[in-house]
Design an enzyme around this catalytic site. Structure first.
Site, PDB file in Angstrom:
ATOM      1  N   SER A  20       0.812  -1.322  -0.049  1.00 41.80           N
ATOM      2  CA  SER A  20       0.092   0.084  -0.004  1.00 41.80           C
ATOM      3  C   SER A  20       0.840   1.330  -0.115  1.00 41.80           C
ATOM      4  O   SER A  20       0.471   2.180  -0.823  1.00 41.80           O
ATOM      5  CB  SER A  20      -0.904   0.041   1.145  1.00 41.80           C
ATOM      6  OG  SER A  20      -1.696  -1.157   1.077  1.00 41.80           O
ATOM      7  N   ARG A  44       1.160   8.033   5.551  1.00 48.18           N
ATOM      8  CA  ARG A  44       0.312   7.404   6.750  1.00 48.18           C
ATOM      9  C   ARG A  44      -1.092   7.926   6.725  1.00 48.18           C
ATOM     10  O   ARG A  44      -2.209   7.070   6.652  1.00 48.18           O
ATOM     11  CB  ARG A  44       1.075   7.441   8.059  1.00 48.18           C
ATOM     12  CG  ARG A  44       0.120   6.595   8.964  1.00 48.18           C
ATOM     13  CD  ARG A  44       0.367   5.150   8.875  1.00 48.18           C
ATOM     14  NE  ARG A  44       1.716   4.502   8.650  1.00 48.18           N
ATOM     15  CZ  ARG A  44       1.897   3.267   8.646  1.00 48.18           C
ATOM     16  NH1 ARG A  44       0.853   2.235   8.603  1.00 48.18           N
ATOM     17  NH2 ARG A  44       3.112   2.907   8.420  1.00 48.18           N
ATOM     18  N   HIS A  47      -2.601   6.444   3.796  1.00 45.60           N
ATOM     19  CA  HIS A  47      -3.044   5.163   3.739  1.00 45.60           C
ATOM     20  C   HIS A  47      -4.273   4.863   4.677  1.00 45.60           C
ATOM     21  O   HIS A  47      -4.878   3.798   4.278  1.00 45.60           O
ATOM     22  CB  HIS A  47      -1.703   4.505   4.389  1.00 45.60           C
ATOM     23  CG  HIS A  47      -1.771   2.983   4.840  1.00 45.60           C
ATOM     24  ND1 HIS A  47      -2.099   2.674   6.011  1.00 45.60           N
ATOM     25  CD2 HIS A  47      -1.684   2.059   3.952  1.00 45.60           C
ATOM     26  CE1 HIS A  47      -2.206   1.206   5.892  1.00 45.60           C
ATOM     27  NE2 HIS A  47      -1.723   0.812   4.909  1.00 45.60           N
TER      28      HIS A  47
END
Length: 221
Positions: A20, A44, A47
């Site tokens: 990812s 992050r 994500h």
């Protein structure tokens, strides 16, 4: 004919996460608006949400990342404005540093004080949290009233937290409270411009800082 769906042959959790992050890196090519630890945090957040608008919306004050890493390394108490945000920060990420996560939303005294003041529990919980010994990291993902209350208390002379992660989501005072936060130069903060935000993003910011701190420790070892 519909396009054939290509399922990646990946099932291990660590491999899924790595794939990812690699996809995010590929879809946000260099030059990026952030680099180093700042990009690690923004990546992050992408994500967490699959929202590729975030690189244009995330804002860091000067020294915010460094302040967050230092506070975590010193065993900070992380204060969340909701139980959702508290649950977004798994203890396994923080326990190695002696950090704890607390939320005062459901404390009977907070509930009573909010009712008496005709205010939100999130706002009144700020007062209870500020009585804790530092360092403190405030993680606000839902309640603009909490962020506004925190700013008011700081303006009134209360010592500022080590870091404010101010990312309330919504339509009433969310963007406005974060705009006020971005004017502050007296304490470090991380925020998201506009209406976007939420518990998942606020919690993910703490998780990203904890991962950076762990990786730094591994490099030293």
């Amino acid at each position: 004919m519909p396009e054939t769906t290509r399922i990646l042959p990946i099932t291990a959790p660590e491999a899924i996460e790595a794939a990812s992050l690699a996809i995010i890196d590929a879809e946000v090519p260099e030059p990026r608006p952030f680099s180093g630890p700042h990009w690690a945090i923004v990546r992050r957040l992408i994500h967490t949400t699959a929202d590729f608008e975030l690189p244009s919306l995330v804002r860091f004050s000067d020294g915010a990342v460094e302040a967050g890493l230092t506070a975590l390394d010193q065993g900070a108490t992380i204060i969340t404005d909701t139980e959702m945000a508290r649950c977004a920060i798994p203890p396994r990420r923080l326990e190695p540093f002696g950090c704890t996560v607390r939320c005062f939303m459901n404390e009977p005294a907070v509930v009573a004080a909010a009712k008496a003041a005709n205010s939100t529990r999130a706002a009144l919980a700020v007062d209870f949290a500020l009585d804790l010994p530092g360092p403190l990291i405030f993680v606000i993902g839902n309640a603009p009233t909490a962020l506004l209350r925190l700013l008011k208390r700081i303006d009134g002379g209360t010592p500022a937290p080590a870091l404010v992660i101010g990312m309330p989501v919504g339509f009433v005072n969310a963007a406005e409270s974060k705009a006020l936060l971005q004017t502050r130069a007296d304490f470090p903060w991380i925020t998201i411009k506009g209406r976007k935000g939420g518990s998942a993003l606020a919690g993910a910011t703490v998780n990203a800082l904890a991962i950076l701190l762990r990786e730094a420790g591994e490099e030293k070892a």
